[in-house]
Design an enzyme around this catalytic site. Structure first.
Site, PDB file in Angstrom:
ATOM      1  N   ARG A  93       0.901  -1.362   0.078  1.00 25.77           N
ATOM      2  CA  ARG A  93       0.064   0.007  -0.073  1.00 25.77           C
ATOM      3  C   ARG A  93       1.090   1.482  -0.221  1.00 25.77           C
ATOM      4  O   ARG A  93       0.545   2.245  -0.736  1.00 25.77           O
ATOM      5  CB  ARG A  93      -0.876   0.057   1.284  1.00 25.77           C
ATOM      6  N   ASN A 147     -10.540  -4.485  -1.088  1.00 29.48           N
ATOM      7  CA  ASN A 147     -10.484  -3.488  -2.014  1.00 29.48           C
ATOM      8  C   ASN A 147      -9.530  -3.835  -2.957  1.00 29.48           C
ATOM      9  O   ASN A 147      -8.867  -4.708  -3.106  1.00 29.48           O
ATOM     10  CB  ASN A 147     -10.018  -2.173  -1.001  1.00 29.48           C
ATOM     11  N   ASP A 170     -17.831   0.214   3.424  1.00 29.48           N
ATOM     12  CA  ASP A 170     -18.296   1.164   4.637  1.00 29.48           C
ATOM     13  C   ASP A 170     -18.433   2.555   4.667  1.00 29.48           C
ATOM     14  O   ASP A 170     -18.903   3.397   5.273  1.00 29.48           O
ATOM     15  CB  ASP A 170     -17.818   0.638   5.869  1.00 29.48           C
ATOM     16  N   HIS A 200     -16.776   4.100  -3.949  1.00 27.53           N
ATOM     17  CA  HIS A 200     -15.907   5.161  -3.829  1.00 27.53           C
ATOM     18  C   HIS A 200     -16.257   6.367  -4.910  1.00 27.53           C
ATOM     19  O   HIS A 200     -15.424   7.134  -5.176  1.00 27.53           O
ATOM     20  CB  HIS A 200     -14.622   4.927  -3.586  1.00 27.53           C
ATOM     21  N   TYR A 263     -15.024  10.150  -1.289  1.00 25.65           N
ATOM     22  CA  TYR A 263     -13.696   9.770  -2.175  1.00 25.65           C
ATOM     23  C   TYR A 263     -13.691  10.586  -3.669  1.00 25.65           C
ATOM     24  O   TYR A 263     -12.556  10.755  -4.221  1.00 25.65           O
ATOM     25  CB  TYR A 263     -13.785   8.230  -2.274  1.00 25.65           C
ATOM     26  N   ARG A 283      -0.645   7.935   3.900  1.00 26.18           N
ATOM     27  CA  ARG A 283      -1.621   7.136   4.858  1.00 26.18           C
ATOM     28  C   ARG A 283      -1.098   5.892   5.282  1.00 26.18           C
ATOM     29  O   ARG A 283      -1.359   5.476   6.362  1.00 26.18           O
ATOM     30  CB  ARG A 283      -3.070   6.917   4.041  1.00 26.18           C
TER      31      ARG A 283
HETATM   32  P1  NAD Z   1      -4.247  -6.067   6.820  1.00 25.80           P
HETATM   33  O1  NAD Z   1      -3.047  -5.850   5.958  1.00 25.80           O
HETATM   34  O2  NAD Z   1      -4.239  -5.728   8.166  1.00 25.80           O
HETATM   35  O3  NAD Z   1      -5.183  -7.305   6.605  1.00 25.80           O
HETATM   36  C1  NAD Z   1      -5.237  -8.170   5.517  1.00 25.80           C
HETATM   37  C2  NAD Z   1      -4.943  -9.576   5.617  1.00 25.80           C
HETATM   38  O4  NAD Z   1      -5.070 -10.276   4.524  1.00 25.80           O
HETATM   39  C3  NAD Z   1      -3.321  -9.645   6.125  1.00 25.80           C
HETATM   40  O5  NAD Z   1      -3.181 -10.409   7.502  1.00 25.80           O
HETATM   41  C4  NAD Z   1      -2.769 -10.488   5.091  1.00 25.80           C
HETATM   42  O6  NAD Z   1      -1.832 -11.481   5.445  1.00 25.80           O
HETATM   43  C5  NAD Z   1      -4.061 -11.257   4.537  1.00 25.80           C
HETATM   44  N1  NAD Z   1      -4.056 -11.673   2.964  1.00 25.80           N
HETATM   45  C6  NAD Z   1      -3.393 -11.081   2.060  1.00 25.80           C
HETATM   46  N2  NAD Z   1      -3.627 -11.818   0.894  1.00 25.80           N
HETATM   47  C7  NAD Z   1      -4.022 -12.675   1.230  1.00 25.80           C
HETATM   48  C8  NAD Z   1      -4.481 -13.876   0.339  1.00 25.80           C
HETATM   49  N3  NAD Z   1      -4.419 -14.101  -0.809  1.00 25.80           N
HETATM   50  N4  NAD Z   1      -5.308 -15.078   1.172  1.00 25.80           N
HETATM   51  C9  NAD Z   1      -5.643 -14.847   2.193  1.00 25.80           C
HETATM   52  N5  NAD Z   1      -5.244 -13.679   3.071  1.00 25.80           N
HETATM   53  C10 NAD Z   1      -4.572 -12.888   2.550  1.00 25.80           C
HETATM   54  O7  NAD Z   1      -5.128  -5.016   6.059  1.00 25.80           O
HETATM   55  P2  NAD Z   1      -6.480  -3.917   6.744  1.00 25.80           P
HETATM   56  O8  NAD Z   1      -6.088  -2.529   6.652  1.00 25.80           O
HETATM   57  O9  NAD Z   1      -7.000  -4.470   7.895  1.00 25.80           O
HETATM   58  O10 NAD Z   1      -7.470  -4.118   5.499  1.00 25.80           O
HETATM   59  C11 NAD Z   1      -8.147  -5.312   5.057  1.00 25.80           C
HETATM   60  C12 NAD Z   1      -8.909  -5.063   3.885  1.00 25.80           C
HETATM   61  O11 NAD Z   1      -9.879  -4.565   4.045  1.00 25.80           O
HETATM   62  C13 NAD Z   1      -8.237  -4.430   2.652  1.00 25.80           C
HETATM   63  O12 NAD Z   1      -8.524  -4.539   1.449  1.00 25.80           O
HETATM   64  C14 NAD Z   1      -9.103  -2.866   3.012  1.00 25.80           C
HETATM   65  O13 NAD Z   1      -8.843  -1.828   1.741  1.00 25.80           O
HETATM   66  C15 NAD Z   1     -10.228  -3.391   3.281  1.00 25.80           C
HETATM   67  N6  NAD Z   1     -11.338  -2.580   3.651  1.00 25.80           N
HETATM   68  C16 NAD Z   1     -12.388  -2.359   2.963  1.00 25.80           C
HETATM   69  C17 NAD Z   1     -13.349  -1.521   3.364  1.00 25.80           C
HETATM   70  C18 NAD Z   1     -14.466  -1.149   2.610  1.00 25.80           C
HETATM   71  O14 NAD Z   1     -15.098  -0.232   2.774  1.00 25.80           O
HETATM   72  N7  NAD Z   1     -14.922  -2.175   1.603  1.00 25.80           N
HETATM   73  C19 NAD Z   1     -13.300  -0.971   4.696  1.00 25.80           C
HETATM   74  C20 NAD Z   1     -12.205  -1.073   5.448  1.00 25.80           C
HETATM   75  C21 NAD Z   1     -11.267  -2.121   4.996  1.00 25.80           C
HETATM   76  C1  G6P Z   2     -13.094   3.566   4.272  1.00 29.38           C
HETATM   77  C2  G6P Z   2     -13.347   3.120   2.881  1.00 29.38           C
HETATM   78  C3  G6P Z   2     -12.435   1.716   2.928  1.00 29.38           C
HETATM   79  C4  G6P Z   2     -11.101   2.018   2.952  1.00 29.38           C
HETATM   80  C5  G6P Z   2     -10.849   2.692   4.325  1.00 29.38           C
HETATM   81  C6  G6P Z   2      -9.511   3.228   4.574  1.00 29.38           C
HETATM   82  O1  G6P Z   2     -13.492   2.794   5.428  1.00 29.38           O
HETATM   83  O2  G6P Z   2     -14.527   2.780   2.560  1.00 29.38           O
HETATM   84  O3  G6P Z   2     -12.766   1.083   1.580  1.00 29.38           O
HETATM   85  O4  G6P Z   2     -10.272   0.903   2.815  1.00 29.38           O
HETATM   86  O5  G6P Z   2     -11.788   3.776   4.479  1.00 29.38           O
HETATM   87  O6  G6P Z   2      -9.221   3.507   5.700  1.00 29.38           O
HETATM   88  P1  G6P Z   2      -7.500   3.687   6.316  1.00 29.38           P
HETATM   89  O7  G6P Z   2      -7.734   3.922   7.570  1.00 29.38           O
HETATM   90  O8  G6P Z   2      -7.107   2.171   6.090  1.00 29.38           O
HETATM   91  O9  G6P Z   2      -6.922   4.715   5.499  1.00 29.38           O
HETATM   92 MN    MN Z   3     -14.991   1.321   0.611  1.00 29.55          MN
END
Ligand code: NAD
Ligand code: G6P
Ligand code: MN
Length: 440
Positions: A93, A147, A170, A200, A263, A283
């Protein structure tokens, strides 16, 4: 009442403990018989899982808990897969954010070239999870918030058309909580909204209370002055997020009849974003220094003490929408929720094959999108450009095509020219060589 078996894919995520606490707080409406974690990084997952094991033992010893890196064990006998993986984790990232900035282009997790790079990593990872589900629990549903959701959703639509996958975000409910506070309501669920766009990348067109009174004028008056920064900040919003909520004021001004997703600032004010970025500290650095340290520190403290009170893990309010979604499917509640679904005519004057974020009624057989109708030229123009970017990224991944990916980056509204796009792409290829398919 039926009890369910859930696997959290990306068990090592910083969001996992918050989701577990949210699941525990909702046992009355979405009861669990089993909870499993799956991750491909066993060491990262172990810390989160051992802490959650202690929490679960204290609060819900009847829920069978386990964690594994073995897909067969993880995905066998599950009803729901809650997926939040980050392929490449935070170090990648950080590269997504810093490489475009070196070329004067904004660096963001899900927007612009950084989001495109992340998409090229995520597609394979998310499809792999979907395939494990299909192989070991073909009747399960995958609730995916990995994401960049827009690109991932286009990939799952195109490459796994029959799979039971719902892509969710979210951000709208986070903004709606702020709107509810601005309108003097206790809960976002006291509002009924209309919204459309891409992930977004969307706009609210109507916000009413449950009696049908229009809340838009009151919210508008406030947003015109303060954006989405509410009168009091109960959750201790970090400074960088606070800037984004404040900047919504300027984004709103472009179309005062609607309210924008935060976004959109990246697409409508990219020059401002670049000026306000520190190319040495983005970030990703903040998240690694704050959320990641906090969550893993708390988990380690809980493991050492053998009790949950030793840590400071918080329930993830945003995760309530994941529970709402699972409950809607499990108990056919027909709850109205914003989901990322194929347009299929819901937005009348927009590509029927685009993945759009719109209100749906959700029940046992999945989402039924509500009709949006025609959208104005401004939004349609922006969305057409952005959806083309997202489709070109999936084309590039599928065809292993350098050309398509160059076109995708060039077409992003955040990028000034094809030559800048090419320079960024060449750097991204080098940085992502362990993750992207090799491009021809
Ligand atoms: P993080 O790096 O703490 O956790 C991600 C985990 O995924 C890690 O433990 C990693 O080892 C694991 N991983 C990576 N590739 C993998 C695979 N192929 N199979 C199994 N596990 C795998 O990240 P985070 O900040 O906690 O975020 C997690 C995800 O959630 C991100 O994609 C983030 O963008 C997403 N997210 C989405 C929203 C949304 O609005 N849709 C909101 C918050 C977070
Ligand atoms: C919001 C968005 C997520 C994104 C996150 C990033 O929740 O909906 O899609 O992953 O913000 O937050 P962060 O704290 O990781 O910058
Ligand atoms: Mn999102």
């Amino acid at each position: 009442m039926n009890k369910f078996s859930v696997v959290v894919a990306g068990g090592g995520s910083t969001f996992t403990p918050g989701i577990v606490l949210m699941l525990l707080a909702n046992q009355h409406r979405f009861p669990l018989r089993a909870l499993k974690f799956y991750d491909n990084d066993g060491a990262r997952q172990e810390t989160i899982a051992e802490a959650c094991k202690i929490i679960l033992k204290e609060q819900a010893p009847d829920i069978e808990f386990s964690y594994t890196t073995d897909p067969k064990v993880a995905f066998t006998d599950v009803d729901f897969v809650m997926a939040h993986i980050r392929v490449g984790k935070y170090p990648m990232r950080e590269k997504d954010e810093k490489i475009p900035l070196r070329h004067g282009v904004l660096g963001q997790e899900t927007c612009g070239p950084g989001g495109i790079a992340y998409g090229m990593r995520s597609i394979g990872g998310v499809l792999e999870i979907a395939d494990y589900m299909e192989q070991y629990s073909p009747n399960a549903w995958m609730l995916n918030y990995s994401n960049p959701a827009a690109i991932v959703a286009e990939a799952t639509r195109r490459l796994r058309p029959a799979a039971k996958i719902l892509n969710i975000c979210d951000m709208p409910i986070g903004i709606e909580s702020r709107m509810a506070q601005i309108a003097g309501l206790k809960d976002r669920k006291e509002m009924r909204v209309r919204y459309y766009g891409l992930n977004h990348f969307g706009w609210w067109t109507s916000i009413e209370d449950l009696q049908g009174n229009d809340l838009m004028p009151k919210i508008r008056e406030y947003v015109a002055k303060f954006g989405y920064v509410p009168p009091s900040d109960e959750h201790g919003t970090e400074a960088s997020w606070n800037d984004t909520f404040a900047k919504a004021k300027d984004v709103w001004a472009l179309d005062p009849e609607t309210f924008p997703n935060t976004y959109l600032k990246y697409y409508l004010f990219p020059d401002y974003v670049v000026e306000h970025s520190n190319p040495e500290r983005t970030r990703a650095n903040e998240v690694m220094d704050h959320r990641e340290k906090h969550v893993f520190g708390s988990c380690n403290a809980i493991i050492q003490a053998g009790k949950s009170s030793a840590g400071e893990l918080e329930i993830d309010e945003h995760a309530s929408y994941i529970v709402d979604l699972a409950t809607a499917i499990a108990f056919n509640t027909q709850e109205r929720m914003l989901l990322i679904v194929p347009n299929n005519g819901a937005i009348n004057n927009f590509d029927p094959e685009a993945m759009v974020e719109i209100p749906c009624l959700v029940g046992k057989s999945g989402p039924q999108p509500l009709v949006v109708g025609n959208i104005p030229q401004f939004q349609k123009g922006l969305m057409s450009q952005q959806v083309a970017v997202e489709k070109l990224v999936v084309d590039a991944w599928e065809q292993r095509s350098y050309q398509k990916l160059w076109q995708a980056i060039t077409l992003s509204k955040t990028v000034p020219s094809a030559s800048v796009a090419k320079a960024i792409l060449d750097d991204l290829i080098e940085a992502n060589k362990d993750y992207w398919p090799e491009l021809k």
